[in-house]
Design an enzyme around this catalytic site. Structure first.
Site, PDB file in Angstrom:
ATOM      1  CG  ASP A 185      45.346  36.643  42.120  1.00  0.00           C
ATOM      2  OD1 ASP A 185      44.456  37.497  42.292  1.00  0.00           O
ATOM      3  OD2 ASP A 185      45.137  35.526  41.624  1.00  0.00           O
ATOM      4  CB  SER A 192      45.572  34.602  45.626  1.00  0.00           C
ATOM      5  OG  SER A 192      46.203  34.646  44.386  1.00  0.00           O
ATOM      6  CD  GLU A 199      49.686  31.700  39.004  1.00  0.00           C
ATOM      7  OE1 GLU A 199      48.529  31.258  39.006  1.00  0.00           O
ATOM      8  OE2 GLU A 199      50.186  32.314  39.966  1.00  0.00           O
ATOM      9  CB  THR A 222      39.031  44.156  35.463  1.00  0.00           C
ATOM     10  OG1 THR A 222      39.434  44.054  36.828  1.00  0.00           O
ATOM     11  CG2 THR A 222      37.511  44.197  35.391  1.00  0.00           C
ATOM     12  CD  GLU A 254      37.405  38.590  41.192  1.00  0.00           C
ATOM     13  OE1 GLU A 254      38.654  38.503  41.156  1.00  0.00           O
ATOM     14  OE2 GLU A 254      36.780  38.877  42.209  1.00  0.00           O
ATOM     15  N   GLY A 285      42.559  25.723  47.406  1.00  0.00           N
ATOM     16  CA  GLY A 285      41.476  25.779  46.418  1.00  0.00           C
ATOM     17  C   GLY A 285      40.391  26.777  46.750  1.00  0.00           C
ATOM     18  CB  SER A 286      39.981  29.169  49.504  1.00  0.00           C
ATOM     19  OG  SER A 286      41.219  29.858  49.490  1.00  0.00           O
TER      20      SER A 286
END
Length: 392
Positions: free
Chosen positions: A179, A133, A167, A40, A38, A129-130
């Site tokens: 993602d 992604s 994004e 990374t 995470e 919002g979980s």
């Protein structure tokens, strides 16, 4: 809902909004869960995500003019959003459809022109919002739609890069590549081991017989744009610039744990030192976790998951009370091998490796602790590891 039911719902809504849907086409792109690795992906390290069976669906039909019209069955209050050539406003566009418009904009920046527009109705079953992604799922979905509807010769890794570019530059979220890559390159019953510095990747079989991956949603809505996420990226970049004076490295992911510990005193700011420590050690944990999984050593894989969460909590400081409570509770249960927050942080989900015949007990134990302390319930999903985008 199964694919067929979702297609029927999309058709019905499309007819209601845009008229006849004869010759309309249907597409899907998955969400993702990251097993380990995470924060990374923008530090030149490794990540280990997999695509999920949850994702975003679309019913699409070409128009005669150049307009793009978008409607989401998940954000019905927004109505139909219409985009013409003057409505692409990077960093200003705050509508939900900005994730779709950003991808169109990014293709246009590459010199692609679209002779006609599209009417598009969406439905997503990724919880909002979980941290699983939904934004990357939208971007990869839009990229796949443009590829197929206009016959573009663009590969799925390129679609992932276009999604990341949009994004970063349209939505203002400085995310790494993980993602979008996980959504674009998903493979059923496999995790993706990706070197984010080179985009070299391999698939690792993930067929868990005695264990299951359980995703627990804190149901705390997290919003990454304008949050500490971009700060973490900047802090990591500051650490890299300092360490490059003392070591020949292109990214923090180039360092071994030992090399980092020899250099860490060069990072005088304790905050920046902690950020770099997480990036380096998390990368090497991820490499070790892939090896453990390949060897069938699930206990070691679980141990590395736990260390990952501690590092995200203490060194990278992207966890929250809700995620910590879920992990602390999971760690106390003898049939849980590992549990960690997954995604950008500040809310979202945890992922846990749980004995398959104890899933119900696991859910009851976590709920029993969580609801009285937090004031609302958490939610559970068993991770179904699925393929990447497809036309239905």
């Amino acid at each position: 809902m199964k694919d067929l039911e979702i297609k029927e719902k999309l058709k019905e809504k499309f007819r209601e909004l845009f008229g006849e849907c004869e010759n309309a086409r249907f597409f899907f792109a998955p969400g993702r869960v990251n097993l380990i690795g995470e924060h990374t992906d923008y530090n030149g390290g490794h990540v280990f995500p997999c695509a999920l069976s949850m994702g975003t669906y679309a019913c699409v039909k070409k128009r005669q003019d150049g307009l793009f019209r978008f409607y989401s069955m998940n954000v019905e209050s927004a109505g139909v959003i219409t985009a013409d050539e003057d409505s692409y406003k990077p960093l200003e566009d705050k509508q939900w459809a900005s994730y779709l418009k950003g991808v169109i904009w990014a293709f246009q920046k590459r010199g692609v022109s679209f002779p006609t527009g599209l009417d598009l109705v969406l439905y997503g079953n990724i919880p909002n919002g979980s941290g699983l992604s939904s934004s990357a799922s939208l971007e990869v979905l839009m990229g796949s739609i443009l590829k197929e509807m206009y016959g573009l010769s663009v590969s799925f890794p390129e679609i992932a890069l276009i999604g990341q570019y949009s994004e970063n530059n349209y939505n203002g979220m400085n995310c790494g590549i993980m993602d979008q890559f996980a959504s674009a390159m998903g493979k059923k019953d496999h995790a993706i081991f990706l070197d984010t510095a080179t985009l070299e990747f391999s698939y690792a079989p993930l067929v868990l017989t005695d264990y299951a991956l359980i995703i627990t949603n804190t149901n705390k809505k997290h919003k990454l744009i304008g949050s500490a996420y971009n700060d973490r990226r900047r802090e990591s970049e500051d650490a890299l610039k300092i360490l490059q004076k003392f070591a020949e490295i292109k990214t923090l992911g180039d360092l071994s744990d030992e090399e980092f510990f020899q250099l860490e005193e060069k990072l005088e700011d304790p905050i920046i030192r902690k950020r770099a420590k997480h990036a380096v050690l998390e990368n090497n944990r991820t490499i070790a976790a892939k090896k453990a999984l390949e060897e069938g050593n699930y206990h070691e894989f679980g141990r590395l998951m736990n260390l990952s969460h501690v590092s995200l909590r203490d060194d990278y400081e992207v966890s929250c009370e809700e995620s910590d409570l879920l992990c602390d509770t999971a760690w106390s249960l003898p049939y849980v091998l590992g549990s960690r927050m997954t995604g950008g942080g500040f809310g979202g989900c945890t992922v846990s490796l749980v004995k398959r015949d104890k899933i119900k007990d696991f859910e009851e134990e976590l709920q029993k602790v969580y609801e009285p302390k937090i004031g609302y319930r958490c939610s559970f999903y068993e991770a179904e590891i699925a393929d990447g985008p497809r036309e239905l």
